[in-house]
Design an enzyme around this catalytic site. Structure first.
Site, PDB file in Angstrom:
ATOM      1  N   HIS A   1       0.863  -1.188   0.000  1.00 23.51           N
ATOM      2  CA  HIS A   1       0.000   0.000   0.000  1.00 23.51           C
ATOM      3  C   HIS A   1       0.899   1.238   0.000  1.00 23.51           C
ATOM      4  O   HIS A   1       1.409   1.644  -1.044  1.00 23.51           O
ATOM      5  CB  HIS A   1      -0.939  -0.083   1.210  1.00 23.51           C
ATOM      6  CG  HIS A   1      -1.992   0.952   1.276  1.00 23.51           C
ATOM      7  ND1 HIS A   1      -2.232   1.858   0.277  1.00 23.51           N
ATOM      8  CD2 HIS A   1      -2.895   1.245   2.253  1.00 23.51           C
ATOM      9  CE1 HIS A   1      -3.226   2.647   0.623  1.00 23.51           C
ATOM     10  NE2 HIS A   1      -3.647   2.308   1.832  1.00 23.51           N
TER      11      HIS A   1
ATOM     12  N   HIS B   1      -1.881  -1.084 -11.278  1.00 23.81           N
ATOM     13  CA  HIS B   1      -2.919  -0.571 -10.393  1.00 23.81           C
ATOM     14  C   HIS B   1      -4.182  -1.353 -10.670  1.00 23.81           C
ATOM     15  O   HIS B   1      -4.487  -1.667 -11.810  1.00 23.81           O
ATOM     16  CB  HIS B   1      -3.158   0.922 -10.639  1.00 23.81           C
ATOM     17  CG  HIS B   1      -3.870   1.573  -9.500  1.00 23.81           C
ATOM     18  ND1 HIS B   1      -5.206   1.388  -9.271  1.00 23.81           N
ATOM     19  CD2 HIS B   1      -3.403   2.375  -8.516  1.00 23.81           C
ATOM     20  CE1 HIS B   1      -5.544   2.060  -8.182  1.00 23.81           C
ATOM     21  NE2 HIS B   1      -4.479   2.676  -7.703  1.00 23.81           N
TER      22      HIS B   1
ATOM     23  N   ASP C   1       2.740   6.307  -7.426  1.00 22.52           N
ATOM     24  CA  ASP C   1       3.944   6.153  -6.618  1.00 22.52           C
ATOM     25  C   ASP C   1       5.205   6.422  -7.427  1.00 22.52           C
ATOM     26  O   ASP C   1       6.179   6.958  -6.915  1.00 22.52           O
ATOM     27  CB  ASP C   1       3.996   4.730  -6.033  1.00 22.52           C
ATOM     28  CG  ASP C   1       2.817   4.477  -5.121  1.00 22.52           C
ATOM     29  OD1 ASP C   1       2.744   5.114  -4.074  1.00 22.52           O
ATOM     30  OD2 ASP C   1       1.942   3.672  -5.495  1.00 22.52           O
TER      31      ASP C   1
END
Lengths: 372, 374
Positions: free
Chosen positions: A216, A255, A308
């Site tokens: 996460h 994702h 990210d």
């Protein structure tokens, strides 16, 4: 009872107006119906937090009141400060955050989550993150600065010098972009805790605990670590090809939700050009090669650079040390977590799913210890 | 985005996990740990044996039990940082907040470690020390060092009181700890599994679970049972008080459960213990139970009999001598065995738990710049 869907994928676990991830169209919608790319040019983190909590953007007077309230709430209680100072300086910053938030929110009696508590919790995160970092550096924690905005005070708490406006802008943009994202694992953890009638601190401690997981919140650090290993644009193709041959996953790609380019990644990618030109060059080439390798391997899968990947570049440019990435993510997301908890109070029902038994047939008799 | 399935509030009836640790068979009133029915475990087994069972899927041999007991006994000390944190928290802090905070400090790490059985043992061993040390701080007493020669339940009471408890009291606490050690996919266990699903560490999972257990809809009600019985006062006044209370929509504490259709098997065992150990409590409580079930049946004849585990827990824990503020934390000191077993199970077959939400906000629109917002 229905089928077991591992990870609860496809299961609707909450109704929310706080945010919506429209994966098919690559849109992230914040409360009030605003697209993330429309908010970025006109809102600071404080405005975005106000929006998530209230459902409307603040006017100047409301924004001013919120800024003042946050400034006043930046200091740690005595017990939280002592707890902070008792931990070894090399403690994982996420563990420092989890612990000090818990101590800061410890109270005499159970109270229902309130907006004022949400504001206070959000305000104190930079103080804790800054202290954790400075202690790692062998330096004393700093008193927060009442006269600075949230992003500027965060940088001040780390560096102890007047933050450069450009860096403040990059950090502020990052904080707005990451403030909420539908029902991710940490937000869901917060909502499950809230569903028992527990207090706001317990919900946020649970959310920090979930965000700590590499699957996460740890993904930003993993992306930066991969870029560090790649080292240069010239080395990207060789490194990625080797890694792919060894079946290693590319950090910063993939994702579950977006079918098109993540709108947050798009904004950060653009910002990375000025925030971290050298790292941007490596990252851009890495992205190009990685997407090609991934597409060749799985042509049916969508374009998959995630937030990210580019967040790791922008945070680097803003001077945030990589070991703090996850805590900075938490510093942003706490406004979303608290907004979700407050929203859930209006129709509180304990979240308690069923489980499927896969153990031995019930009813076997235990043997006495001596006979085992 | 719309999900593949309709929104089910509370995820009721949705399977959140597959597990071999425990099963609540509500229709038949059975609680099963790793295949064993709770009634077969409650009187015979130590908490240590049951923790081993939950973690390993089988009962320990004598040698294994000896090793586990020794490891638990040698892991009871708090770290320096945890001791300082515990000392720094004000004496009037909610013990659940103390537990959440001190478990968090006790488990801090320098590098992320995967959940493991040794870590589960360490965490489980620390709960009684944290609670007893804080209890003594509240009472203005010096902390008592843990005793390696005592079992888990006996040591907890020794550290609380500064003296050994009678075998009967120790046995009662042990039975309570066994009965509450796991209970299917409740909210705190599910919280622990959600956190574990992100590949976070064991302490993070436990801290989240404590936060969930704190909620009154989950672990927060046993002290409320005592408070309500205190308000009712005496058995002869019970019916009048309760009917009046019901007219004011007051909830009867210790009743109602989503799962059991027949009497909760744990409540049955605790009721017997309560009758034996706490006759004064039992005299009032059994009368209150009878009236509550009558009134609830009058209101909803279609609903099943519903005394829950908290109702008689309160009388047993009171007889053991625990202050009511420590009922929920003692529940946590039992359930930590189950939580950590679930975390180990989740970590072994992991997929991140990330359900969907149904957006109920306005359609996309454009924001107005600050200067133009009236």
């Amino acid at each position: 009872m229905g089928e077991f869907s591992p990870g609860l994928e496809g299961v609707v676990a909450a109704e929310t107006a706080v945010s919506e991830v429209d994966g098919a169209n690559g849109r992230l919608i914040y409360r009030g119906g605003y697209l993330i790319e429309d908010l970025i040019p006109v809102t600071s983190y404080e405005e975005a937090a106000f929006l998530l909590w209230h459902g409307e953007l603040p006017n100047e007077k409301e924004l001013d009141a919120l800024r003042q309230q946050m400034s006043r709430a930046r200091r740690l209680k005595d017990s939280a400060r002592k707890t902070l100072m008792a931990m070894e300086p090399s403690t994982d910053p996420m563990d420092v955050l989890r612990t000090v938030v818990s101590a800061q929110g410890a109270s005499q009696a159970l109270t229902k989550p309130t907006l004022d508590e949400a504001v206070a919790l959000t305000a104190v995160f930079p103080t804790i993150v800054g202290a954790a970092y400075r202690r790692r550096q062998g330096k004393d924690p700093l008193q927060p600065r009442d006269d600075l905005g949230h992003a500027a005070n965060l940088l001040w708490s780390l560096e102890g010098r007047e933050p450069e406006p450009q860096k403040v802008h990059w950090v502020d943009t990052y904080l707005v972009l990451l403030a909420d994202h539908g029902l991710n694992a940490s937000t869901f953890a917060a909502r499950v805790v809230a569903s028992t009638g527990s207090d706001l601190t317990s919900c946020i401690v649970g959310a920090i605990a979930a965000l700590k997981g590499p699957a996460h919140g740890g993904a930003t650090l993993a992306a930066r670590n991969m870029l560090d290993k790649i080292g240069s644009a010239e080395n990207a193709e060789r490194w990625l090809t080797d890694a792919h041959a060894k079946h290693e996953r590319f950090s910063g790609f993939g994702h579950r939700v977006y079918r098109t380019y993540d709108p947050r990644a798009k904004i950060l990618r653009e910002m990375a050009k000025t925030a971290a030109p050298d790292l941007h060059r490596t990252a851009a080439r890495t992205e190009e090669v990685a997407l090609k390798i991934l597409h060749d391997a799985h042509p049916e899968r969508p374009n998959a650079t995630n937030v990210d990947f580019w967040a790791s570049v922008v945070l680097t440019g803003a001077g945030i040390p990589k070991e703090l990435f996850t805590t900075i993510f938490a510093t942003s997301r706490v406004s979303g977590w608290t907004a979700h908890v407050l929203e859930s109070l209006s129709d509180l029902r304990i979240i308690r799913p069923a489980s499927r038994w896969i153990g031995p047939e019930p009813g076997r008799k235990p043997l006495q210890l001596a006979k085992r | 985005m719309s999900g593949n399935s309709a929104y089910v509030p509370g995820l009721e009836g949705i399977i959140g996990a597959q597990t071999a640790i425990s099963m609540v068979d509500g229709a038949n009133g059975r609680l099963v740990y790793q295949g064993y029915v709770i009634a077969d475990l409650a009187q015979e087994m130590s908490f240590e044996e049951v923790a081993f069972l939950l973690w390993e899927g089988r009962l320990p041999t004598r040698a294994e039990l000896g090793a586990l007991s020794a490891e638990l006994a040698s892991s009871r000390q708090l770290t320096q940082a945890a001791t300082v944190a515990l000392e720094a928290l004000p004496a009037d802090t909610d013990p659940m907040d103390v537990l959440r905070s001190v478990v968090s400090v006790q488990g801090v790490e320098h590098r992320l470690a995967r959940p493991s059985r040794p870590l589960a043992i360490h965490a489980t061993a620390s709960f009684p020390t944290i609670l007893a040390t804080f209890h003594r701080k509240r009472m203005g007493l010096e902390p008592v060092k843990p005793r390696r020669d005592l079992g888990h339940a006996a040591n907890y009471l020794y550290m609380m009181n500064g003296e050994e408890s009678s075998p009967e009291i120790v046995r009662a606490l042990n039975t309570y700890l066994v009965l509450l050690a796991d209970h299917g996919m409740n909210a705190s266990t599910f919280t622990a599994r959600v956190i574990a699903s992100t590949e976070s560490d064991l302490t993070s999972c436990l801290v989240g679970a404590i936060g969930a257990l704190k909620g009154p809809a989950h672990g927060g009600a046993p002290s409320a049972v005592i408070e309500q019985l205190e308000e009712i006062g005496a058995a002869p006044d019970a019916e009048a008080w309760m009917r009046a209370a019901r007219n004011r929509k007051v909830k009867f504490m210790g009743f109602g459960h989503r799962i059991y259709r027949v009497y909760d098997p744990r409540a049955k065992i605790l009721k017997e213990m309560c009758e034996r150990m706490n006759p004064q409590f039992f005299a009032l409580a059994s009368k209150v139970e009878e009236i509550a079930l009558t009134i609830l049946h009058e209101e909803h004849p279609e609903r099943p009999q519903s005394t829950n585990v908290e109702f008689y827990s309160a009388g047993v824990l009171q007889a053991i001598g625990l202050p009511k503020e420590f009922f929920s934390p003692t529940f946590a000191a039992s359930r930590v065995a189950g939580w950590s077993a679930h975390v180990l199970e989740q970590a072994a077959h992991n997929r991140i738990i990330r359900p969907q939400s149904e957006y109920i906000g306005p359609e996309p629109r454009k924001p107005v710049p600050l200067a133009e917002r009236g």
